[in-house]
Design a protein around this motif. Structure first.
Motif, PDB file in Angstrom:
ATOM      1  N   ALA A  20       0.843  -1.200   0.000  1.00 13.08           N
ATOM      2  CA  ALA A  20       0.000   0.000   0.000  1.00 13.08           C
ATOM      3  C   ALA A  20       0.878   1.251   0.000  1.00 13.08           C
ATOM      4  O   ALA A  20       1.763   1.387   0.856  1.00 13.08           O
ATOM      5  CB  ALA A  20      -0.912   0.003   1.220  1.00 13.08           C
ATOM      6  N   PRO A  21       0.666   2.154  -0.940  1.00 14.87           N
ATOM      7  CA  PRO A  21       1.446   3.399  -0.939  1.00 14.87           C
ATOM      8  C   PRO A  21       1.185   4.201   0.335  1.00 14.87           C
ATOM      9  O   PRO A  21       0.030   4.375   0.741  1.00 14.87           O
ATOM     10  CB  PRO A  21       0.914   4.160  -2.162  1.00 14.87           C
ATOM     11  N   ASP A  22       2.251   4.651   0.969  1.00 19.03           N
ATOM     12  CA  ASP A  22       2.082   5.473   2.168  1.00 19.03           C
ATOM     13  C   ASP A  22       1.607   6.861   1.743  1.00 19.03           C
ATOM     14  O   ASP A  22       1.781   7.276   0.593  1.00 19.03           O
ATOM     15  CB  ASP A  22       3.389   5.567   2.946  1.00 19.03           C
ATOM     16  N   VAL A  33      -2.531  12.779   9.211  1.00 19.66           N
ATOM     17  CA  VAL A  33      -2.451  11.356   9.504  1.00 19.66           C
ATOM     18  C   VAL A  33      -1.687  10.698   8.368  1.00 19.66           C
ATOM     19  O   VAL A  33      -1.881  11.052   7.202  1.00 19.66           O
ATOM     20  CB  VAL A  33      -3.874  10.740   9.607  1.00 19.66           C
ATOM     21  N   SER A  34      -0.824   9.754   8.712  1.00 24.74           N
ATOM     22  CA  SER A  34      -0.100   8.958   7.715  1.00 24.74           C
ATOM     23  C   SER A  34      -0.564   7.516   7.804  1.00 24.74           C
ATOM     24  O   SER A  34      -0.877   7.035   8.903  1.00 24.74           O
ATOM     25  CB  SER A  34       1.403   9.014   7.975  1.00 24.74           C
ATOM     26  N   LEU A  35      -0.587   6.834   6.673  1.00 28.12           N
ATOM     27  CA  LEU A  35      -0.920   5.414   6.697  1.00 28.12           C
ATOM     28  C   LEU A  35       0.044   4.663   7.610  1.00 28.12           C
ATOM     29  O   LEU A  35      -0.369   3.782   8.367  1.00 28.12           O
ATOM     30  CB  LEU A  35      -0.900   4.828   5.285  1.00 28.12           C
ATOM     31  N   SER A  36       1.309   5.029   7.589  1.00 24.33           N
ATOM     32  CA  SER A  36       2.310   4.339   8.413  1.00 24.33           C
ATOM     33  C   SER A  36       2.032   4.473   9.912  1.00 24.33           C
ATOM     34  O   SER A  36       2.529   3.663  10.694  1.00 24.33           O
ATOM     35  CB  SER A  36       3.713   4.844   8.077  1.00 24.33           C
ATOM     36  N   SER A 134      -1.642  -5.633   8.650  1.00 22.32           N
ATOM     37  CA  SER A 134      -0.838  -4.945   9.660  1.00 22.32           C
ATOM     38  C   SER A 134       0.575  -4.620   9.182  1.00 22.32           C
ATOM     39  O   SER A 134       1.263  -3.812   9.789  1.00 22.32           O
ATOM     40  CB  SER A 134      -0.765  -5.796  10.928  1.00 22.32           C
ATOM     41  N   GLU A 135       1.012  -5.228   8.090  1.00 24.78           N
ATOM     42  CA  GLU A 135       2.357  -4.973   7.564  1.00 24.78           C
ATOM     43  C   GLU A 135       2.345  -4.029   6.372  1.00 24.78           C
ATOM     44  O   GLU A 135       3.379  -3.778   5.774  1.00 24.78           O
ATOM     45  CB  GLU A 135       2.987  -6.298   7.187  1.00 24.78           C
ATOM     46  N   GLY A 136       1.157  -3.529   6.006  1.00 21.98           N
ATOM     47  CA  GLY A 136       1.076  -2.538   4.936  1.00 21.98           C
ATOM     48  C   GLY A 136       0.859  -3.101   3.544  1.00 21.98           C
ATOM     49  O   GLY A 136       1.109  -2.418   2.557  1.00 21.98           O
TER      50      GLY A 136
END
Length: 176
Positions: A20-22, A33-36, A134-136
């Motif tokens: 998933a692109p951050d 907010v950041s996806l990370s 959970s790992e993106g």
């Protein structure tokens, strides 16, 4: 898991197995907010065309109602459109939404484009859903016709499919 990332009009969004692109987007006029920020837990991204539109209102109201089910899987829900942070703040307050709406406002649609979820001809987001582990990594995606509420069944099925994977990751982490 069923792979639903392409509609009959040939458009497609990022599919399962893709990292998933951050991104970093405004969730209020003065906070981002950041996806990370959510690494370690599942995330649901709900791209939608616009605040105050009838189908979007129904879709987001439904997600607000089933939010406890999403949270039962430890998942965070993030709504994303090209509307600005001030518009999102007013809309979320009016609709009593209990999850963040993120502004993909400037540069307009940049995050949606990175997911293949931007309608260039209209300048809005597609109605697209992603479940990220959970790992993106994207584990499920769906591109709905823009005038159709995609509901929550696909999201819940995807989260159920993540549960065994999440438990295995937790066991591995506790052994380390």
């Amino acid at each position: 898991m069923k792979n639903d990332q392409t509609t009959n009009n040939g458009k497609s969004v990022l599919g399962p197995g893709t990292k998933a692109p951050d991104f970093t987007l405004k969730c209020t006029p003065d906070q981002s907010v950041s996806l990370s920020d959510f690494r370690g837990a599942p995330v649901i991204l709900a791209f939608y065309p616009a605040d105050w539109s009838p189908v979007c209102g129904d879709q987001l109201a439904l997600y607000n109602e089933v939010l406890p089910e999403f949270r039962r899987f430890g998942a965070a829900l993030l709504g994303i459109s090209v509307d600005g942070a001030w518009c999102h703040a007013a809309y979320a307050k009016d609709r009593r939404l209990h999850f963040p709406l993120l502004a993909d406002f400037h540069p307009k649609g940049e995050t949606a484009q990175s997911y293949g979820a931007y309608r260039h001809q209209d300048g809005v987001c597609e109605r697209a859903l992603f479940v990220i582990d959970s790992e993106g990594t994207i584990r499920w995606s769906y591109l709905s016709p823009i005038g159709v509420n995609p509901g929550a069944d696909g999201i819940l099925t995807a989260l159920e499919g993540l549960a065994p994977r999440q438990q295995a990751s937790t066991r591995e982490a506790s052994r380390s």
